[in-house]
Design an enzyme around this catalytic site. Sequence first.
Site, mmCIF file in Angstrom:
data_model
loop_
_atom_site.group_PDB
_atom_site.id
_atom_site.type_symbol
_atom_site.label_atom_id
_atom_site.label_comp_id
_atom_site.label_asym_id
_atom_site.label_seq_id
_atom_site.Cartn_x
_atom_site.Cartn_y
_atom_site.Cartn_z
ATOM 1 C CE LYS A 1 -4.054 1.812 3.023
ATOM 2 N NZ LYS A 1 -4.354 2.024 4.133
ATOM 3 C CD GLU B 1 8.948 -6.285 7.707
ATOM 4 O OE1 GLU B 1 8.376 -5.113 6.516
ATOM 5 O OE2 GLU B 1 9.053 -6.189 8.148
ATOM 6 N N GLY C 1 -4.817 -1.291 4.508
ATOM 7 C CA GLY C 1 -4.065 -3.060 4.472
ATOM 8 C C GLY C 1 -4.992 -4.250 4.626
ATOM 9 N NE ARG C 2 -7.048 -3.442 10.760
ATOM 10 C CZ ARG C 2 -6.058 -2.442 10.830
ATOM 11 N NH1 ARG C 2 -5.047 -2.495 9.989
ATOM 12 N NH2 ARG C 2 -6.717 -1.381 11.468
ATOM 13 C CD GLU D 1 -2.218 -3.905 10.731
ATOM 14 O OE1 GLU D 1 -1.126 -4.713 11.196
ATOM 15 O OE2 GLU D 1 -2.351 -4.450 10.771
ATOM 16 C CG HIS E 1 -5.240 -35.919 16.017
ATOM 17 N ND1 HIS E 1 -5.339 -36.934 16.625
ATOM 18 C CD2 HIS E 1 -6.594 -35.664 15.207
ATOM 19 C CE1 HIS E 1 -6.398 -38.263 15.935
ATOM 20 N NE2 HIS E 1 -6.754 -36.526 15.292
ATOM 21 C CE LYS F 1 5.623 -1.058 9.685
ATOM 22 N NZ LYS F 1 4.878 -0.140 9.277
HETATM 23 O O1 F6P Z 1 2.264 -2.435 9.720
HETATM 24 C C1 F6P Z 1 1.165 -3.123 9.924
HETATM 25 C C2 F6P Z 1 1.271 -2.602 8.401
HETATM 26 O O2 F6P Z 1 0.988 -1.331 7.975
HETATM 27 C C3 F6P Z 1 -0.190 -3.334 7.822
HETATM 28 O O3 F6P Z 1 -1.002 -2.379 8.694
HETATM 29 C C4 F6P Z 1 0.027 -3.625 6.605
HETATM 30 O O4 F6P Z 1 -1.043 -4.612 5.844
HETATM 31 C C5 F6P Z 1 1.460 -4.231 6.155
HETATM 32 O O5 F6P Z 1 2.083 -3.815 7.018
HETATM 33 C C6 F6P Z 1 1.952 -3.260 5.154
HETATM 34 O O6 F6P Z 1 2.149 -2.399 4.400
HETATM 35 P P1 F6P Z 1 2.110 -2.087 2.934
HETATM 36 O O7 F6P Z 1 0.967 -3.011 2.193
HETATM 37 O O8 F6P Z 1 1.933 -0.827 3.067
HETATM 38 O O9 F6P Z 1 3.144 -2.366 2.570
#
Ligand code: F6P
Length: 539
Positions: A199, A205, A258-259, A344, A375, A504
Amino acid sequence: MEAIWQQLESHRVESANTPILSLFGDAERFASFSADSDDLLLDYSKTSLDSTALDLLLRLANHVDLDAKIKAMSDGDQINTTEGRAVLHTALRAQSDTPILVNGVDVLPEIRSIRHQMEIFAKGVRSGEIQSADGGRFTDVINIGIGGSDLGPAMATLALTPYHDGPRCHFVSNVDGAHIHDTLANLDPQRTLVIVASKTFTTIETMTNAETALVWLRAALGDNAADHLAAVSTAQDKTAALGIAPERVFGFEDWVGGRYSLWGPVGLPIMLAVGPENFTDFLRGADAMDTHFKSTPLRENLPVLLGLVGIWHNNICGYGSRAVLPYDQHLQRLPAYLQQLDMESNGKRVAQDGSALPRASGPVVWGEPGTNGQHAFYQLLHQGTKVVPAEFLIAAEAHESDLQHHHNLLKANCLAQSEALMRGRSHAEARDVAAKRGFEGAEQDRMAAHLSFPGDRPSITIAYPKLTPFHLGQIIALYEHRVFTEGAIWGINSFDQWGVELGKELAVALLPMVEGASAETKDGSTKGLLSKLAASPNQ
Ligand code: F6P
Protein backbone atom coordinates in the site's frame (compact mmCIF):
# COMPACT_ATOMS: atom_id res chain seq x y z
CA MET A 1 -24.14 2.65 28.86
CA GLU A 2 -22.37 1.68 32.08
CA ALA A 3 -25.72 0.59 33.49
CA ILE A 4 -26.17 -1.87 30.62
CA TRP A 5 -22.71 -3.33 31.21
CA GLN A 6 -23.57 -3.76 34.88
CA GLN A 7 -26.83 -5.47 34.05
CA LEU A 8 -24.97 -7.83 31.75
CA GLU A 9 -22.48 -8.63 34.51
CA SER A 10 -25.27 -9.24 37.02
CA HIS A 11 -27.09 -11.43 34.54
CA ARG A 12 -23.94 -13.45 34.01
CA VAL A 13 -23.66 -14.04 37.76
CA GLU A 14 -27.32 -15.09 37.94
CA SER A 15 -27.13 -17.40 34.91
CA ALA A 16 -23.63 -18.81 35.42
CA ASN A 17 -25.01 -22.01 36.89
CA THR A 18 -27.29 -22.70 33.96
CA PRO A 19 -25.47 -25.17 31.73
CA ILE A 20 -25.50 -24.42 28.00
CA LEU A 21 -26.88 -27.90 27.38
CA SER A 22 -29.93 -27.19 29.55
CA LEU A 23 -30.86 -24.26 27.28
CA PHE A 24 -31.84 -26.87 24.70
CA GLY A 25 -34.77 -27.74 26.95
CA ASP A 26 -36.34 -25.03 24.82
CA ALA A 27 -37.15 -26.83 21.57
CA GLU A 28 -36.76 -23.53 19.74
CA ARG A 29 -33.25 -22.89 21.03
CA PHE A 30 -31.48 -23.60 17.71
CA ALA A 31 -34.04 -21.67 15.67
CA SER A 32 -33.94 -18.71 18.04
CA PHE A 33 -30.15 -18.57 18.39
CA SER A 34 -29.07 -19.01 14.81
CA ALA A 35 -29.36 -16.75 11.80
CA ASP A 36 -28.96 -17.12 8.07
CA SER A 37 -28.01 -14.89 5.18
CA ASP A 38 -27.79 -16.15 1.59
CA ASP A 39 -27.34 -19.74 2.79
CA LEU A 40 -24.63 -18.87 5.30
CA LEU A 41 -25.71 -20.01 8.74
CA LEU A 42 -24.44 -18.70 12.05
CA ASP A 43 -25.32 -21.07 14.89
CA TYR A 44 -24.63 -19.50 18.27
CA SER A 45 -27.03 -21.70 20.20
CA LYS A 46 -24.15 -23.58 21.87
CA THR A 47 -23.23 -20.54 23.96
CA SER A 48 -24.53 -19.36 27.29
CA LEU A 49 -26.33 -16.42 25.67
CA ASP A 50 -29.99 -16.38 26.56
CA SER A 51 -32.64 -13.92 25.48
CA THR A 52 -32.04 -11.59 28.44
CA ALA A 53 -28.31 -11.40 27.65
CA LEU A 54 -29.00 -10.91 23.96
CA ASP A 55 -31.49 -8.13 24.65
CA LEU A 56 -28.95 -6.36 26.85
CA LEU A 57 -26.22 -6.77 24.24
CA LEU A 58 -28.56 -5.36 21.60
CA ARG A 59 -29.17 -2.41 23.90
CA LEU A 60 -25.40 -1.83 23.97
CA ALA A 61 -25.36 -1.87 20.17
CA ASN A 62 -28.26 0.56 20.05
CA HIS A 63 -26.66 2.74 22.68
CA VAL A 64 -23.57 3.26 20.53
CA ASP A 65 -25.88 3.82 17.56
CA LEU A 66 -24.42 0.93 15.61
CA ASP A 67 -26.84 1.46 12.72
CA ALA A 68 -25.61 5.02 12.28
CA LYS A 69 -21.98 3.89 12.52
CA ILE A 70 -22.54 1.25 9.81
CA LYS A 71 -24.10 3.93 7.64
CA ALA A 72 -21.22 6.32 8.30
CA MET A 73 -18.71 3.72 7.14
CA SER A 74 -20.73 2.79 4.04
CA ASP A 75 -21.28 6.45 3.16
CA GLY A 76 -17.55 7.22 3.19
CA ASP A 77 -17.44 9.39 6.32
CA GLN A 78 -13.96 9.89 7.80
CA ILE A 79 -14.39 7.32 10.55
CA ASN A 80 -10.65 6.57 10.75
CA THR A 81 -10.12 9.70 12.80
CA THR A 82 -6.44 9.29 13.68
CA GLU A 83 -5.46 9.05 10.03
CA GLY A 84 -8.20 11.36 8.72
CA ARG A 85 -9.50 8.75 6.28
CA ALA A 86 -12.72 7.20 5.13
CA VAL A 87 -13.01 3.40 5.38
CA LEU A 88 -14.39 2.09 2.14
CA HIS A 89 -13.32 -1.46 1.43
CA THR A 90 -17.05 -2.09 0.93
CA ALA A 91 -16.92 0.22 -2.12
CA LEU A 92 -14.35 -2.09 -3.75
CA ARG A 93 -16.97 -4.83 -3.94
CA ALA A 94 -20.13 -2.75 -4.31
CA GLN A 95 -22.34 -4.21 -7.03
CA SER A 96 -24.82 -1.33 -7.19
CA ASP A 97 -24.18 1.90 -9.06
CA THR A 98 -25.39 4.13 -6.26
CA PRO A 99 -22.62 6.73 -5.93
CA ILE A 100 -20.29 6.51 -2.91
CA LEU A 101 -18.84 9.92 -2.24
CA VAL A 102 -15.46 10.80 -0.76
CA ASN A 103 -15.00 14.58 -0.55
CA GLY A 104 -17.96 14.94 -2.90
CA VAL A 105 -16.52 12.65 -5.60
CA ASP A 106 -18.06 9.29 -6.51
CA VAL A 107 -15.33 6.67 -6.05
CA LEU A 108 -17.05 3.90 -8.03
CA PRO A 109 -15.94 4.90 -11.57
CA GLU A 110 -12.26 4.85 -10.56
CA ILE A 111 -12.66 1.53 -8.69
CA ARG A 112 -14.26 -0.05 -11.72
CA SER A 113 -11.74 1.37 -14.15
CA ILE A 114 -8.85 -0.11 -12.10
CA ARG A 115 -10.69 -3.43 -11.85
CA HIS A 116 -11.09 -3.35 -15.64
CA GLN A 117 -7.33 -2.74 -15.93
CA MET A 118 -6.76 -5.73 -13.60
CA GLU A 119 -9.08 -7.90 -15.67
CA ILE A 120 -7.32 -7.06 -18.92
CA PHE A 121 -3.98 -7.85 -17.33
CA ALA A 122 -5.19 -11.05 -15.67
CA LYS A 123 -6.84 -12.29 -18.86
CA GLY A 124 -3.69 -11.47 -20.82
CA VAL A 125 -1.42 -13.38 -18.44
CA ARG A 126 -3.83 -16.31 -18.17
CA SER A 127 -4.28 -16.62 -21.94
CA GLY A 128 -0.60 -16.16 -22.72
CA GLU A 129 -1.27 -12.95 -24.64
CA ILE A 130 0.85 -11.03 -22.14
CA GLN A 131 4.16 -12.76 -22.59
CA SER A 132 7.39 -13.15 -20.75
CA ALA A 133 10.54 -11.51 -22.12
CA ASP A 134 11.32 -14.56 -24.29
CA GLY A 135 7.84 -14.64 -25.77
CA GLY A 136 6.68 -17.57 -23.61
CA ARG A 137 3.97 -17.93 -20.99
CA PHE A 138 4.08 -16.91 -17.38
CA THR A 139 3.56 -20.13 -15.48
CA ASP A 140 4.27 -18.72 -12.00
CA VAL A 141 3.49 -15.54 -10.11
CA ILE A 142 5.25 -14.37 -6.97
CA ASN A 143 3.37 -11.87 -4.82
CA ILE A 144 5.81 -9.93 -2.67
CA GLY A 145 4.01 -8.16 0.16
CA ILE A 146 3.42 -8.44 3.89
CA GLY A 147 0.51 -8.05 6.32
CA GLY A 148 -2.60 -7.08 4.39
CA SER A 149 -0.63 -7.09 1.14
CA ASP A 150 0.06 -10.79 1.68
CA LEU A 151 -2.34 -12.48 4.08
CA GLY A 152 -5.57 -11.68 2.22
CA PRO A 153 -4.48 -12.82 -1.25
CA ALA A 154 -2.52 -15.77 0.19
CA MET A 155 -5.49 -16.94 2.26
CA ALA A 156 -8.06 -16.46 -0.51
CA THR A 157 -5.91 -17.98 -3.25
CA LEU A 158 -5.46 -21.10 -1.15
CA ALA A 159 -9.14 -21.12 -0.21
CA LEU A 160 -10.09 -21.14 -3.89
CA THR A 161 -7.69 -23.91 -4.92
CA PRO A 162 -10.45 -25.92 -6.66
CA TYR A 163 -11.00 -22.95 -9.00
CA HIS A 164 -7.36 -22.53 -10.03
CA ASP A 165 -6.86 -22.56 -13.75
CA GLY A 166 -4.27 -19.79 -14.01
CA PRO A 167 -0.58 -19.55 -13.16
CA ARG A 168 0.72 -20.97 -9.89
CA CYS A 169 0.87 -18.30 -7.18
CA HIS A 170 3.60 -18.02 -4.57
CA PHE A 171 3.70 -15.58 -1.68
CA VAL A 172 6.83 -14.08 -0.17
CA SER A 173 6.41 -11.90 2.88
CA ASN A 174 9.10 -12.45 5.51
CA VAL A 175 12.29 -10.40 5.35
CA ASP A 176 14.04 -13.59 6.43
CA GLY A 177 16.10 -14.33 3.32
CA ALA A 178 15.05 -17.96 3.59
CA HIS A 179 11.57 -17.05 2.36
CA ILE A 180 12.58 -15.48 -0.94
CA HIS A 181 15.56 -17.78 -1.35
CA ASP A 182 13.50 -20.95 -1.03
CA THR A 183 10.79 -19.57 -3.32
CA LEU A 184 13.15 -18.45 -6.07
CA ALA A 185 15.12 -21.69 -5.86
CA ASN A 186 12.21 -23.61 -7.36
CA LEU A 187 11.27 -21.10 -10.06
CA ASP A 188 12.48 -20.17 -13.53
CA PRO A 189 12.88 -16.39 -13.94
CA GLN A 190 11.96 -16.76 -17.62
CA ARG A 191 8.51 -18.00 -16.63
CA THR A 192 7.88 -15.92 -13.50
CA LEU A 193 5.91 -12.73 -13.02
CA VAL A 194 6.65 -10.75 -9.84
CA ILE A 195 3.97 -8.56 -8.26
CA VAL A 196 5.23 -6.09 -5.68
CA ALA A 197 2.26 -5.36 -3.43
CA SER A 198 2.57 -2.61 -0.86
CA LYS A 199 0.00 0.00 0.00
CA THR A 200 2.71 2.47 1.05
CA PHE A 201 5.56 1.11 -1.10
CA THR A 202 7.90 1.84 1.80
CA THR A 203 7.57 -1.33 3.88
CA ILE A 204 11.13 -2.50 4.47
CA GLU A 205 10.38 -6.22 4.21
CA THR A 206 8.62 -5.85 0.88
CA MET A 207 11.12 -3.41 -0.59
CA THR A 208 14.03 -5.67 0.44
CA ASN A 209 12.40 -8.77 -1.05
CA ALA A 210 11.49 -6.83 -4.21
CA GLU A 211 15.13 -5.73 -4.69
CA THR A 212 16.29 -9.34 -4.27
CA ALA A 213 13.72 -10.56 -6.78
CA LEU A 214 14.78 -7.83 -9.20
CA VAL A 215 18.42 -8.91 -8.97
CA TRP A 216 17.27 -12.48 -9.71
CA LEU A 217 15.22 -11.34 -12.70
CA ARG A 218 17.97 -9.09 -14.02
CA ALA A 219 20.54 -11.87 -13.85
CA ALA A 220 18.42 -13.89 -16.26
CA LEU A 221 16.67 -11.22 -18.28
CA GLY A 222 18.98 -8.19 -18.20
CA ASP A 223 17.18 -5.04 -19.26
CA ASN A 224 13.98 -6.99 -19.91
CA ALA A 225 13.43 -7.65 -16.21
CA ALA A 226 10.71 -4.98 -16.10
CA ASP A 227 8.58 -7.13 -18.41
CA HIS A 228 8.25 -9.52 -15.49
CA LEU A 229 7.14 -6.95 -12.93
CA ALA A 230 3.85 -5.47 -11.78
CA ALA A 231 3.01 -3.34 -8.75
CA VAL A 232 0.02 -2.75 -6.51
CA SER A 233 0.08 0.40 -4.39
CA THR A 234 -1.55 3.62 -3.28
CA ALA A 235 1.84 5.31 -3.79
CA GLN A 236 2.07 5.03 -7.53
CA ASP A 237 4.79 7.69 -7.71
CA LYS A 238 7.13 5.35 -5.81
CA THR A 239 6.67 2.33 -8.07
CA ALA A 240 8.72 3.85 -10.91
CA ALA A 241 11.88 3.53 -8.79
CA LEU A 242 11.75 -0.24 -9.35
CA GLY A 243 11.40 0.31 -13.09
CA ILE A 244 7.80 -0.87 -13.22
CA ALA A 245 5.92 0.35 -16.28
CA PRO A 246 2.94 2.61 -15.41
CA GLU A 247 0.47 0.32 -17.20
CA ARG A 248 1.58 -2.49 -14.87
CA VAL A 249 0.80 -0.44 -11.77
CA PHE A 250 -2.59 -1.00 -10.13
CA GLY A 251 -3.52 1.79 -7.78
CA PHE A 252 -5.94 2.18 -4.95
CA GLU A 253 -6.78 4.92 -2.49
CA ASP A 254 -5.77 5.43 1.13
CA TRP A 255 -9.37 4.83 2.28
CA VAL A 256 -8.70 1.12 1.84
CA GLY A 257 -6.98 -0.23 4.95
CA GLY A 258 -4.16 -2.73 4.35
CA ARG A 259 -5.98 -5.57 6.10
CA TYR A 260 -9.13 -4.83 4.10
CA SER A 261 -7.41 -4.52 0.73
CA LEU A 262 -7.83 -7.94 -0.91
CA TRP A 263 -11.02 -6.82 -2.67
CA GLY A 264 -9.13 -4.43 -4.93
CA PRO A 265 -5.76 -4.57 -6.71
CA VAL A 266 -4.15 -6.41 -3.78
CA GLY A 267 -6.41 -9.26 -4.90
CA LEU A 268 -4.62 -9.43 -8.28
CA PRO A 269 -3.00 -12.83 -7.50
CA ILE A 270 -6.48 -14.20 -6.72
CA MET A 271 -7.75 -12.94 -10.06
CA LEU A 272 -4.74 -14.37 -11.88
CA ALA A 273 -5.25 -17.76 -10.22
CA VAL A 274 -9.01 -18.18 -10.57
CA GLY A 275 -9.94 -15.71 -13.31
CA PRO A 276 -11.99 -12.50 -13.36
CA GLU A 277 -15.38 -14.26 -13.29
CA ASN A 278 -14.63 -16.13 -10.08
CA PHE A 279 -13.12 -12.96 -8.62
CA THR A 280 -16.37 -11.16 -9.40
CA ASP A 281 -18.31 -13.90 -7.58
CA PHE A 282 -15.98 -13.42 -4.61
CA LEU A 283 -16.85 -9.69 -4.61
CA ARG A 284 -20.55 -10.52 -4.98
CA GLY A 285 -20.43 -12.69 -1.88
CA ALA A 286 -18.86 -9.89 0.16
CA ASP A 287 -21.32 -7.36 -1.23
CA ALA A 288 -24.22 -9.63 -0.27
CA MET A 289 -22.91 -9.64 3.30
CA ASP A 290 -22.48 -5.84 3.18
CA THR A 291 -26.10 -5.45 2.11
CA HIS A 292 -27.20 -7.81 4.87
CA PHE A 293 -25.10 -5.88 7.42
CA LYS A 294 -26.54 -2.53 6.34
CA SER A 295 -30.16 -3.50 6.02
CA THR A 296 -30.98 -6.32 8.45
CA PRO A 297 -32.36 -5.59 11.91
CA LEU A 298 -29.64 -6.08 14.51
CA ARG A 299 -31.42 -9.08 16.06
CA GLU A 300 -31.07 -11.06 12.81
CA ASN A 301 -27.86 -9.47 11.58
CA LEU A 302 -25.07 -12.07 11.33
CA PRO A 303 -22.02 -9.83 11.82
CA VAL A 304 -23.76 -7.99 14.64
CA LEU A 305 -24.72 -11.25 16.37
CA LEU A 306 -21.20 -12.61 15.91
CA GLY A 307 -19.84 -9.40 17.41
CA LEU A 308 -22.25 -9.53 20.34
CA VAL A 309 -21.31 -13.15 21.07
CA GLY A 310 -17.69 -11.95 21.04
CA ILE A 311 -18.48 -9.15 23.51
CA TRP A 312 -20.35 -11.57 25.77
CA HIS A 313 -17.45 -14.01 25.87
CA ASN A 314 -14.69 -11.43 26.12
CA ASN A 315 -16.14 -8.75 28.38
CA ILE A 316 -18.77 -10.55 30.39
CA CYS A 317 -17.48 -14.12 30.68
CA GLY A 318 -13.83 -12.99 30.76
CA TYR A 319 -12.56 -15.36 28.05
CA GLY A 320 -9.50 -13.64 26.64
CA SER A 321 -9.04 -15.53 23.40
CA ARG A 322 -11.00 -17.27 20.70
CA ALA A 323 -10.05 -20.17 18.49
CA VAL A 324 -10.93 -20.17 14.79
CA LEU A 325 -11.28 -23.80 13.70
CA PRO A 326 -12.09 -24.22 10.02
CA TYR A 327 -13.08 -27.78 9.17
CA ASP A 328 -12.00 -26.93 5.67
CA GLN A 329 -8.41 -27.53 4.67
CA HIS A 330 -8.63 -24.80 2.04
CA LEU A 331 -9.22 -22.31 4.87
CA GLN A 332 -5.87 -23.23 6.35
CA ARG A 333 -4.69 -19.60 6.35
CA LEU A 334 -7.96 -18.15 7.66
CA PRO A 335 -6.78 -18.06 11.30
CA ALA A 336 -3.63 -16.14 10.31
CA TYR A 337 -5.67 -13.79 8.14
CA LEU A 338 -8.15 -13.19 10.96
CA GLN A 339 -5.32 -12.54 13.39
CA GLN A 340 -4.37 -9.45 11.41
CA LEU A 341 -7.95 -8.46 10.66
CA ASP A 342 -9.05 -8.74 14.26
CA MET A 343 -5.97 -8.05 16.36
CA GLU A 344 -4.57 -5.19 14.26
CA SER A 345 -8.03 -3.63 14.15
CA ASN A 346 -9.16 -4.09 17.74
CA GLY A 347 -5.90 -4.51 19.66
CA LYS A 348 -6.29 -1.02 21.11
CA ARG A 349 -6.15 0.40 24.62
CA VAL A 350 -7.68 3.83 24.17
CA ALA A 351 -11.05 5.05 22.94
CA GLN A 352 -11.54 7.36 19.96
CA ASP A 353 -11.13 10.35 22.27
CA GLY A 354 -7.80 9.06 23.66
CA SER A 355 -9.16 8.03 27.05
CA ALA A 356 -8.14 4.66 28.50
CA LEU A 357 -10.64 1.90 27.79
CA PRO A 358 -12.56 0.84 30.88
CA ARG A 359 -12.74 -2.80 29.78
CA ALA A 360 -10.99 -5.37 27.60
CA SER A 361 -10.83 -4.80 23.85
CA GLY A 362 -9.84 -7.32 21.19
CA PRO A 363 -9.19 -10.90 22.29
CA VAL A 364 -6.31 -13.07 21.14
CA VAL A 365 -7.32 -14.87 17.97
CA TRP A 366 -5.69 -18.14 17.01
CA GLY A 367 -6.49 -21.45 15.40
CA GLU A 368 -5.76 -24.23 12.96
CA PRO A 369 -7.90 -26.30 10.67
CA GLY A 370 -9.73 -29.27 12.09
CA THR A 371 -9.11 -32.12 12.33
CA ASN A 372 -5.38 -31.35 12.78
CA GLY A 373 -6.01 -29.19 15.82
CA GLN A 374 -7.86 -32.04 17.50
CA HIS A 375 -4.59 -33.94 17.74
CA ALA A 376 -2.70 -30.92 19.03
CA PHE A 377 -4.32 -28.27 21.22
CA TYR A 378 -7.92 -29.45 21.66
CA GLN A 379 -6.82 -31.18 24.86
CA LEU A 380 -6.64 -27.71 26.42
CA LEU A 381 -9.98 -26.70 24.91
CA HIS A 382 -11.68 -29.69 26.54
CA GLN A 383 -9.89 -30.11 29.85
CA GLY A 384 -7.63 -27.08 30.37
CA THR A 385 -8.26 -24.49 33.07
CA LYS A 386 -8.88 -21.74 30.52
CA VAL A 387 -12.12 -21.54 28.59
CA VAL A 388 -11.59 -20.69 24.91
CA PRO A 389 -14.72 -20.04 22.84
CA ALA A 390 -14.38 -22.04 19.64
CA GLU A 391 -15.51 -20.93 16.19
CA PHE A 392 -16.11 -23.83 13.81
CA LEU A 393 -16.51 -23.43 10.06
CA ILE A 394 -17.83 -26.25 7.90
CA ALA A 395 -19.24 -26.74 4.39
CA ALA A 396 -22.19 -28.97 3.56
CA GLU A 397 -20.44 -30.09 0.43
CA ALA A 398 -16.79 -30.57 -0.46
CA HIS A 399 -15.22 -30.07 -3.86
CA GLU A 400 -13.69 -33.54 -3.76
CA SER A 401 -16.91 -35.34 -4.67
CA ASP A 402 -15.06 -38.62 -5.18
CA LEU A 403 -13.95 -38.51 -1.54
CA GLN A 404 -17.35 -38.19 0.08
CA HIS A 405 -16.36 -40.44 2.97
CA HIS A 406 -13.63 -37.97 3.94
CA HIS A 407 -16.14 -35.16 4.06
CA ASN A 408 -18.58 -37.20 6.09
CA LEU A 409 -15.83 -37.89 8.61
CA LEU A 410 -14.91 -34.21 8.63
CA LYS A 411 -18.50 -33.17 9.36
CA ALA A 412 -18.87 -35.81 12.05
CA ASN A 413 -15.69 -34.61 13.72
CA CYS A 414 -16.71 -30.96 13.57
CA LEU A 415 -20.12 -31.63 15.12
CA ALA A 416 -18.60 -34.03 17.66
CA GLN A 417 -16.22 -31.35 18.90
CA SER A 418 -18.85 -28.69 19.53
CA GLU A 419 -21.06 -31.30 21.17
CA ALA A 420 -18.22 -32.59 23.37
CA LEU A 421 -17.27 -29.05 24.40
CA MET A 422 -20.84 -28.37 25.45
CA ARG A 423 -21.81 -31.74 26.89
CA GLY A 424 -18.58 -32.80 28.57
CA ARG A 425 -18.42 -36.03 30.54
CA SER A 426 -19.59 -36.12 34.14
CA HIS A 427 -17.64 -37.71 36.98
CA ALA A 428 -20.17 -40.56 37.14
CA GLU A 429 -19.85 -41.22 33.41
CA ALA A 430 -16.09 -41.06 33.73
CA ARG A 431 -16.18 -43.64 36.54
CA ASP A 432 -18.04 -46.00 34.22
CA VAL A 433 -15.35 -45.52 31.60
CA ALA A 434 -12.69 -46.14 34.24
CA ALA A 435 -14.51 -49.27 35.41
CA LYS A 436 -14.62 -50.59 31.83
CA ARG A 437 -10.88 -50.06 31.70
CA GLY A 438 -10.48 -52.24 34.75
CA PHE A 439 -10.00 -49.62 37.46
CA GLU A 440 -11.61 -50.24 40.83
CA GLY A 441 -12.13 -48.49 44.16
CA ALA A 442 -10.00 -45.40 44.82
CA GLU A 443 -8.12 -45.90 41.56
CA GLN A 444 -11.42 -45.71 39.70
CA ASP A 445 -12.13 -42.35 41.32
CA ARG A 446 -8.65 -41.05 40.61
CA MET A 447 -8.96 -42.09 36.96
CA ALA A 448 -12.44 -40.59 36.72
CA ALA A 449 -10.98 -37.22 37.62
CA HIS A 450 -8.72 -37.50 34.57
CA LEU A 451 -11.39 -38.92 32.29
CA SER A 452 -14.12 -36.40 33.06
CA PHE A 453 -14.68 -33.27 30.95
CA PRO A 454 -16.23 -30.18 32.54
CA GLY A 455 -18.21 -29.37 29.38
CA ASP A 456 -20.32 -26.21 29.23
CA ARG A 457 -17.69 -24.73 26.91
CA PRO A 458 -19.13 -22.40 24.27
CA SER A 459 -18.77 -22.59 20.53
CA ILE A 460 -20.33 -21.13 17.44
CA THR A 461 -20.57 -22.82 14.04
CA ILE A 462 -20.58 -21.12 10.67
CA ALA A 463 -22.02 -23.47 8.06
CA TYR A 464 -22.10 -22.81 4.32
CA PRO A 465 -23.10 -24.88 1.27
CA LYS A 466 -19.63 -25.10 -0.29
CA LEU A 467 -16.47 -23.01 -0.26
CA THR A 468 -17.24 -21.24 -3.53
CA PRO A 469 -15.87 -17.76 -4.34
CA PHE A 470 -19.26 -16.32 -3.35
CA HIS A 471 -19.36 -18.00 0.06
CA LEU A 472 -15.70 -17.19 0.73
CA GLY A 473 -16.52 -13.52 0.07
CA GLN A 474 -19.45 -13.74 2.48
CA ILE A 475 -17.35 -15.35 5.22
CA ILE A 476 -14.57 -12.77 5.05
CA ALA A 477 -17.02 -9.86 5.00
CA LEU A 478 -18.86 -11.44 7.94
CA TYR A 479 -15.67 -11.37 9.98
CA GLU A 480 -14.76 -7.84 8.84
CA HIS A 481 -18.10 -6.53 10.04
CA ARG A 482 -17.88 -8.51 13.28
CA VAL A 483 -14.61 -6.67 13.98
CA PHE A 484 -16.40 -3.41 13.14
CA THR A 485 -19.28 -4.22 15.48
CA GLU A 486 -17.03 -5.04 18.42
CA GLY A 487 -14.85 -1.97 17.79
CA ALA A 488 -17.95 0.24 17.66
CA ILE A 489 -19.18 -1.07 21.02
CA TRP A 490 -15.76 -0.51 22.62
CA GLY A 491 -15.64 2.97 21.06
CA ILE A 492 -12.25 2.44 19.46
CA ASN A 493 -10.76 3.23 16.08
CA SER A 494 -10.59 -0.17 14.40
CA PHE A 495 -8.85 1.23 11.33
CA ASP A 496 -5.45 2.49 12.45
CA GLN A 497 -2.46 0.45 13.63
CA TRP A 498 -0.07 2.75 15.50
CA GLY A 499 1.05 -0.17 17.63
CA VAL A 500 3.24 -1.51 14.85
CA GLU A 501 5.30 1.69 14.55
CA LEU A 502 7.64 1.56 17.54
CA GLY A 503 9.15 -1.80 16.63
CA LYS A 504 9.71 -0.59 13.06
CA GLU A 505 11.55 2.53 14.30
CA LEU A 506 13.69 0.55 16.70
CA ALA A 507 14.59 -1.96 13.98
CA VAL A 508 15.86 0.88 11.81
CA ALA A 509 17.97 2.15 14.71
CA LEU A 510 19.24 -1.34 15.55
CA LEU A 511 20.37 -2.30 12.05
CA PRO A 512 23.70 -0.41 12.28
CA MET A 513 24.32 -2.05 15.67
CA VAL A 514 23.65 -5.49 14.17
CA GLU A 515 26.20 -4.49 11.55
CA GLY A 516 28.81 -3.62 14.15
CA ALA A 517 28.16 -0.04 15.38
CA SER A 518 28.35 0.67 19.12
CA ALA A 519 25.33 -0.46 21.14
CA GLU A 520 26.27 1.55 24.25
CA THR A 521 22.91 3.32 24.44
CA LYS A 522 21.02 0.03 24.63
CA ASP A 523 19.78 -1.88 27.68
CA GLY A 524 21.79 -4.81 29.00
CA SER A 525 19.64 -7.49 27.44
CA THR A 526 19.71 -5.94 23.98
CA LYS A 527 23.50 -5.45 24.25
CA GLY A 528 23.97 -9.03 25.42
CA LEU A 529 21.82 -10.42 22.63
CA LEU A 530 23.57 -8.27 20.00
CA SER A 531 26.85 -9.70 21.16
CA LYS A 532 25.52 -13.29 21.16
CA LEU A 533 24.02 -12.84 17.69
CA ALA A 534 27.13 -11.26 16.15
CA ALA A 535 28.11 -13.58 13.29
CA SER A 536 30.99 -15.76 14.35
CA PRO A 537 33.99 -15.37 12.01
CA ASN A 538 34.48 -19.16 12.16
CA GLN A 539 31.06 -20.05 10.79
O1 F6P B 1 2.91 -2.70 9.74
C1 F6P B 1 1.57 -2.95 9.61
C2 F6P B 1 1.11 -2.70 8.22
O2 F6P B 1 1.04 -1.35 7.97
C3 F6P B 1 -0.22 -3.37 7.93
O3 F6P B 1 -1.28 -2.65 8.39
C4 F6P B 1 -0.15 -3.54 6.46
O4 F6P B 1 -1.10 -4.45 5.99
C5 F6P B 1 1.27 -4.01 6.30
O5 F6P B 1 2.00 -3.28 7.26
C6 F6P B 1 1.87 -3.84 4.95
O6 F6P B 1 1.87 -2.50 4.55
P1 F6P B 1 2.09 -2.10 3.05
O7 F6P B 1 1.01 -2.69 2.24
O8 F6P B 1 2.07 -0.60 3.04
O9 F6P B 1 3.43 -2.63 2.63
